[in-house]
Design a protein around this motif. Sequence first.
Motif, PDB file in Angstrom:
ATOM      1  N   GLY A 118       0.813  -1.207   0.000  1.00 47.17           N
ATOM      2  CA  GLY A 118       0.000   0.000   0.000  1.00 47.17           C
ATOM      3  C   GLY A 118       0.844   1.255   0.000  1.00 47.17           C
ATOM      4  O   GLY A 118       2.013   1.261  -0.381  1.00 47.17           O
ATOM      5  N   SER A 119       0.238   2.289   0.464  1.00 46.60           N
ATOM      6  CA  SER A 119       0.856   3.593   0.369  1.00 46.60           C
ATOM      7  C   SER A 119       1.364   4.040   1.738  1.00 46.60           C
ATOM      8  O   SER A 119       0.742   3.764   2.757  1.00 46.60           O
ATOM      9  N   PHE A 120       2.482   4.738   1.721  1.00 48.98           N
ATOM     10  CA  PHE A 120       2.994   5.334   2.949  1.00 48.98           C
ATOM     11  C   PHE A 120       2.117   6.513   3.323  1.00 48.98           C
ATOM     12  O   PHE A 120       1.890   7.408   2.514  1.00 48.98           O
ATOM     13  N   PRO A 121       1.643   6.573   4.556  1.00 52.41           N
ATOM     14  CA  PRO A 121       0.979   7.812   4.986  1.00 52.41           C
ATOM     15  C   PRO A 121       1.996   8.940   5.009  1.00 52.41           C
ATOM     16  O   PRO A 121       3.185   8.713   5.273  1.00 52.41           O
ATOM     17  N   LEU A 122       1.531  10.114   4.730  1.00 51.65           N
ATOM     18  CA  LEU A 122       2.467  11.226   4.684  1.00 51.65           C
ATOM     19  C   LEU A 122       2.933  11.607   6.079  1.00 51.65           C
ATOM     20  O   LEU A 122       2.163  11.621   7.031  1.00 51.65           O
ATOM     21  N   ASP A 123       4.181  11.944   6.164  1.00 53.42           N
ATOM     22  CA  ASP A 123       4.776  12.342   7.426  1.00 53.42           C
ATOM     23  C   ASP A 123       4.626  13.851   7.559  1.00 53.42           C
ATOM     24  O   ASP A 123       5.564  14.618   7.362  1.00 53.42           O
ATOM     25  N   HIS A 124       3.421  14.265   7.914  1.00 52.87           N
ATOM     26  CA  HIS A 124       3.151  15.709   7.924  1.00 52.87           C
ATOM     27  C   HIS A 124       3.970  16.458   8.965  1.00 52.87           C
ATOM     28  O   HIS A 124       4.296  17.620   8.786  1.00 52.87           O
ATOM     29  N   ARG A 133       9.238   5.008  11.315  1.00 54.32           N
ATOM     30  CA  ARG A 133       7.875   5.114  10.783  1.00 54.32           C
ATOM     31  C   ARG A 133       6.940   4.148  11.489  1.00 54.32           C
ATOM     32  O   ARG A 133       5.802   4.480  11.793  1.00 54.32           O
ATOM     33  N   MET A 147       3.483   3.626   9.464  1.00 59.88           N
ATOM     34  CA  MET A 147       3.696   2.456   8.616  1.00 59.88           C
ATOM     35  C   MET A 147       3.201   1.249   9.403  1.00 59.88           C
ATOM     36  O   MET A 147       3.318   1.227  10.629  1.00 59.88           O
TER      37      MET A 147
END
Lengths: 285, 89
Positions: B20-26, B62, B68
């Motif tokens: 899947g996709s990495f959530p953004l590290d805002h 992460r 992650m």
Amino acid sequence: MGGLWRPAWRGFAFCGWRRSPAGRPTSFAGVEQCLKPGRSGTEGAERGLRQLGTWRRPSLTRDLVVQPPRRPKSSNPYTRAQEEEWRRRNKTVLTYVAATAVGMLGASYAAVPLYRLYCQTTGLGGSVTAGHGSDQIENMVPVKDRIIKVTFNADVHASLQWNFRPQQTEIYVVPGETALAFYKAKNPTDKPVIGISTYNVVPFEAGQYFNKIQCFCFEEQRLNPQEEVDMPVFFYIDPEFAEDPRMVNVDLITLSYTFFEAKEGHTLPLPGYNGSQQLSPASSL
Amino acid sequence: MSTAMNFGTKSFQPRPPDKGSFPLDHFGECTRFKEKFLKCLRENNFENGLCRYESKEYLECRMERQLMAQEPLEKLGFGDLADGKADRR
């Protein structure tokens, strides 16, 4: 119908007989009958001649008894039964052949949805690698003698105002080794922008060996105003790359990402990530 | 995507990522680890094999911060590093 022709044929046969100089036993009674004027048989024969055509004449000497088209050729009851048997068997075979042909046609039409169903259940979906899971990653052995250079490219669609670029120009990996790479994206505008990306791998044949474990593509990524984030890509190159004869000369692979703006109500037909759904801006991270 | 729409040529089929996709590290929580990794890459002439320890640390960061999904390191290809930083090629 045969019965109607019989008298006409007989008259015709006898008249024709009279004319042809064949060395066959003649029937004087028939000849005399033909010679008599005004005999109804003659007129019937002429009528028959006119209707059947003159090419019938040579066979008349044999076919004294009129044959209807569908009667068996012999009068022997045994051979007639055998002919009936053959005819029945022929009909059966013909029926089977016709049924097979129709069945094949139907199968070819049914194959399309059936194959789709099969792909959905087994999950193959057109991809060649079936055993493509985390077990493979666990057990794969890096092929250390084959070094591949991976370069990175970043693109942005014209309507998207992000600054999107890779954070390293290249990276040297070997097949079977997991690698990490970073991109950076900044939203310089004053509004939050949602972007969605896709990727491309050049050369095309090497792209099938390029496996991403995790990345930031195919899902909406939202950037707040003036926000800058790191976007990692975690990937590896399949160890079978080293065994493919077509890949012998491939030393450079380019990974290229392109970001698009995700607008409300705009669905992008992207590959079956969420189970072959169309992605719409309503879905969240 | 291939721009030349030639009939018969196979076009590139992008595949979705495995996990899947990495959530953004805002909030930039793992930026330090990322900087360490990039610094290692620049020093080692961008050889990934020499910087695997730093990449493992980044991914561990992460995972700790829920950016992650938690996975054992072997499944991410870091089996040789899981026993400590013994393998440094």
